[in-house]
Design a protein around this motif. Structure first.
Motif, mmCIF file in Angstrom:
data_model
loop_
_atom_site.group_PDB
_atom_site.id
_atom_site.type_symbol
_atom_site.label_atom_id
_atom_site.label_comp_id
_atom_site.label_asym_id
_atom_site.label_seq_id
_atom_site.Cartn_x
_atom_site.Cartn_y
_atom_site.Cartn_z
ATOM 1 N N CYS A 435 0.835 -1.196 0.000
ATOM 2 C CA CYS A 435 0.000 0.000 0.000
ATOM 3 C C CYS A 435 0.874 1.252 0.000
ATOM 4 N N THR A 436 0.393 2.287 -0.646
ATOM 5 C CA THR A 436 1.077 3.572 -0.669
ATOM 6 C C THR A 436 0.246 4.589 0.089
ATOM 7 N N PHE A 437 0.943 5.519 0.741
ATOM 8 C CA PHE A 437 0.268 6.534 1.539
ATOM 9 C C PHE A 437 1.048 7.836 1.426
ATOM 10 N N LEU A 438 0.440 8.812 0.782
ATOM 11 C CA LEU A 438 1.030 10.147 0.636
ATOM 12 C C LEU A 438 2.372 10.109 -0.069
ATOM 13 N N GLY A 439 2.522 9.191 -1.031
ATOM 14 C CA GLY A 439 3.753 9.105 -1.803
ATOM 15 C C GLY A 439 4.830 8.256 -1.167
ATOM 16 N N PHE A 440 4.531 7.550 -0.077
ATOM 17 C CA PHE A 440 5.529 6.738 0.620
ATOM 18 C C PHE A 440 5.029 5.310 0.772
ATOM 19 N N GLU A 451 7.843 4.339 -6.291
ATOM 20 C CA GLU A 451 8.413 4.405 -7.635
ATOM 21 C C GLU A 451 7.746 5.494 -8.459
ATOM 22 N N LYS A 452 6.454 5.721 -8.238
ATOM 23 C CA LYS A 452 5.773 6.783 -8.972
ATOM 24 C C LYS A 452 6.327 8.155 -8.581
ATOM 25 N N ALA A 453 6.622 8.335 -7.309
ATOM 26 C CA ALA A 453 7.184 9.609 -6.876
ATOM 27 C C ALA A 453 8.543 9.846 -7.503
ATOM 28 N N LEU A 454 9.375 8.817 -7.570
ATOM 29 C CA LEU A 454 10.689 8.960 -8.192
ATOM 30 C C LEU A 454 10.559 9.226 -9.690
ATOM 31 N N GLN A 455 9.612 8.556 -10.329
ATOM 32 C CA GLN A 455 9.415 8.767 -11.753
ATOM 33 C C GLN A 455 8.937 10.183 -12.042
ATOM 34 N N ARG A 456 8.040 10.715 -11.224
ATOM 35 C CA ARG A 456 7.588 12.092 -11.417
ATOM 36 C C ARG A 456 8.720 13.088 -11.188
ATOM 37 N N PHE A 457 9.613 12.791 -10.262
ATOM 38 C CA PHE A 457 10.757 13.668 -10.023
ATOM 39 C C PHE A 457 11.651 13.740 -11.262
#
Length: 602
Positions: A435-440, A451-457
């Motif tokens: 599960c993901t919560f607030l990008g973590f 991984e989505k947060a890193l990809q958006r970065f």
């Protein structure tokens, strides 16, 4: 027969034997019962009158012997029937003394004098602090409704004691000069675009000085109509568009003023597990609470996603929750007017709003927390461990079976009680690591970004350092620094260090590629490389190469010319130094992040 000619009553045989208590017999004040007095029927709760001796009362089957009525006992039993206690806000009715004398508020009946209560008066006395049952030679009068408050008045007084404010002047507090000045400073600091009227923040002070008194009078009179919000769309990470509603600057100031007054009223009653849009609480605290639950053995979670939460809020449910603590109807009507203000689409068409809270206004975060507060209370009542940030929340349990059971019950509560929509495709009951919560995510007890947060970065860095942007290096570096510092301040909560140096290297190579593209011609590149310390005999290896920009940014010649120290002087931030400062701090003034030896994970 009695001396007045009445028929004997059932109490007549006890005339010689006074069986009343000694306390009653020793009273000096006689009871005020007499002929012509109106009494109350216990059966019908209506007054009846004894018109003379020997006559039966209308609602009684037995003859009435007035002199033998036990006055104090009757008075005690009939107190509730006379309705001595009522709402204090009701005006005095006919028969009460309408004067400034405090004794006039004590329920003195018409026709009775209050002089007997004065010092030195030896005449007939009675308790002035208590309403009399009967008044001699007069009709029954309504008692003043100032004895005991009703339930609604008690709620108002409790609200005043709890929050230190009166519900009757809530709108006046919202429109006070101090509150409006603070609201204007907040709106001015936040910035933002113009609404449907096209007025910018810089133009608002002149407008307010000219028209504010008229607007304030309309707000107090309840005739103010908010302008529709301007609809804009921003892209979401999954490719969809998120609708936003931008109010006018005037409406933003009024909404901010409302939020500043209502927040101290509602926020103390919110759950401690609610972290979104609250003073002193952050998203990092919500993530850390999930990590603490994982360390306590809660290895499964219910990830419940609310579909288009801000667009599906029902007005009647929200207004009912607001009315529990807001007793000023003018404020409720004003909030309802903002909810139903309408939306102006980009093509110019205005649509009416029948549900939803438009994102983009200062009042929307508070309304969102108020709408989801019953969900928090329900989870607390069940003893579940959870964390919520706005409409994103996780419920922590210890087994997969419990997670599936909680998932079903919570979905029924959200859809049945709150009338919201649960996204079945995105909601799931699974292991906490999935599960993901607030990008973590929580992986093996550690907090890591997704991984989505890193990809958006990486996508955002590529947009900023794109070779075809056509902006100067100064503007590019300023935007790059702003984004990287903000991104690390949030995602620096991640405890995974190993990827940080790799991201630093990748960002520096993107910047070198941007410079190499800016130099364009071979002679410009030769001049710049020589100026940066490269020997002229080596310059031709780079200036005469036909390889691509990304390849040349990784060559040793370009890296020696545009080294890390040179890039740092130009303002390129270091993710590694930021991460070390966030996790270890720079308490020592001689702190040197480069001297910290970090291998593997933190």
């Amino acid at each position: 027969m009695c001396e007045h000619g009445c028929r004997a009553s059932h109490n007549e045989r006890y005339d010689g034997l006074n069986i009343r208590p000694r306390q009653l017999r020793s009273r000096e004040t006689p009871w005020e019962g007499s002929y012509g007095s109106k009494l109350m029927s216990r059966r019908t709760e209506r007054p009846y009158k004894v018109d003379g001796t020997g006559k039966l009362a209308r609602h009684s089957a037995a003859p009435c012997s007035v002199p033998e009525i036990n006055g104090p006992v009757v008075q005690q039993k009939f107190t509730s029937l006379l309705r001595e206690t009522s709402r204090p806000s009701s005006p005095l009715k006919a028969g009460a003394l309408a004067s400034n004398d405090p004794r006039a508020m004590r329920g003195v009946s018409r026709g009775h004098s209050t002089e007997s209560n004065e010092p030195g008066n030896t005449g007939r006395t009675h308790n002035s602090g208590r309403a009399e049952l009967v008044s001699r030679g007069s009709t029954a009068t309504a008692l003043p409704e100032t004895m005991k408050p009703s339930g609604r008045v008690i709620a108002q007084r409790l609200l005043q004691l709890e929050h230190g404010t009166s519900s009757e002047d809530l709108l006046e507090r919202i429109l006070s000069p101090e509150n409006l000045q603070a609201a204007w400073l907040r709106v001015k600091a936040n910035g933002g675009g113009a609404g449907v009227d096209g007025m910018s923040i810089a133009q608002f002070p002149d407008f307010a000085r000219q028209y504010w008194e008229e607007i304030r009078s309309r707000l107090l009179a309840g005739t103010y109509h908010p302008a529709p919000v301007r609809r804009v769309f921003i892209p979401k990470p999954n490719g969809d568009l998120r609708p936003l509603g931008i109010p006018t600057v005037l409406d933003r100031v009024i909404q901010q003023a409302i939020a500043q007054v209502l927040t101290p009223i509602f926020d103390p009653h919110f759950s401690t597990h609610s972290f979104g849009f609250r003073y002193g609480k952050r998203a990092h605290e919500a993530v850390r609470s999930v990590q603490a639950a994982a360390e306590a053995g809660y290895g499964y979670a219910v990830d419940c996603d609310l579909k288009s939460f801000f667009d599906t809020v029902k007005f009647d449910r929200l207004m009912k929750l607001l009315a529990r603590r807001i007793l000023d109807k003018r404020v409720l009507r004003l909030i309802g007017a903002y909810l139903r203000a309408g939306v102006k689409l980009p093509e110019g068409k205005v649509e009416a709003t029948t549900q939803g809270v438009p994102q983009g206004g200062p009042l929307s975060p508070l309304l969102a927390n108020i709408m989801l507060d019953p969900l928090d209370k329900e989870l607390e009542r069940r003893g579940l461990r959870f964390a919520r940030y706005a409409d994103d929340f996780l419920v922590l349990v210890k087994s997969l079976r419990a997670a599936q059971r909680v998932m079903q019950s919570i979905s029924r509560f959200v859809e049945g009680r709150l009338k919201l929509v649960v996204n079945r495709q995105k909601s799931k009951a699974a292991r906490l690591s999935e599960c993901t919560f607030l990008g973590f995510q929580i992986l093996r007890g550690r907090i890591v970004w997704t991984e989505k947060a890193l990809q958006r970065f990486k996508e955002r860095i590529q947009e900023i350092t794109s070779r075809s942007r056509g902006v100067s290096t100064f503007c590019m570096l300023r935007e790059l620094r702003r984004y990287m510092v903000g991104w690390m301040n949030y995602f620096g909560l991640s405890q995974a260090y190993r990827i940080i140096p790799e991201l630093d290297q990748w960002v520096r190579r993107r910047v070198r590629m941007y410079y190499w593209k800016q130099w364009k011609r071979a002679r410009t590149r030769r001049r710049q490389l020589i100026r940066l310390g490269i020997h002229p005999a080596e310059v031709y290896k780079a200036t005469r190469s036909h390889r691509g920009y990304w390849f040349m940014a990784g060559t040793s010649i370009v890296q020696r010319a545009l080294d890390n120290h040179w890039l740092k002087e130009r303002g390129v931030p270091s993710l590694r130094q930021q991460w070390i400062a966030l996790h270890y701090g720079a308490v020592n003034p001689k702190f040197n992040p480069a001297a910290v030896n970090l291998t593997g994970t933190a």
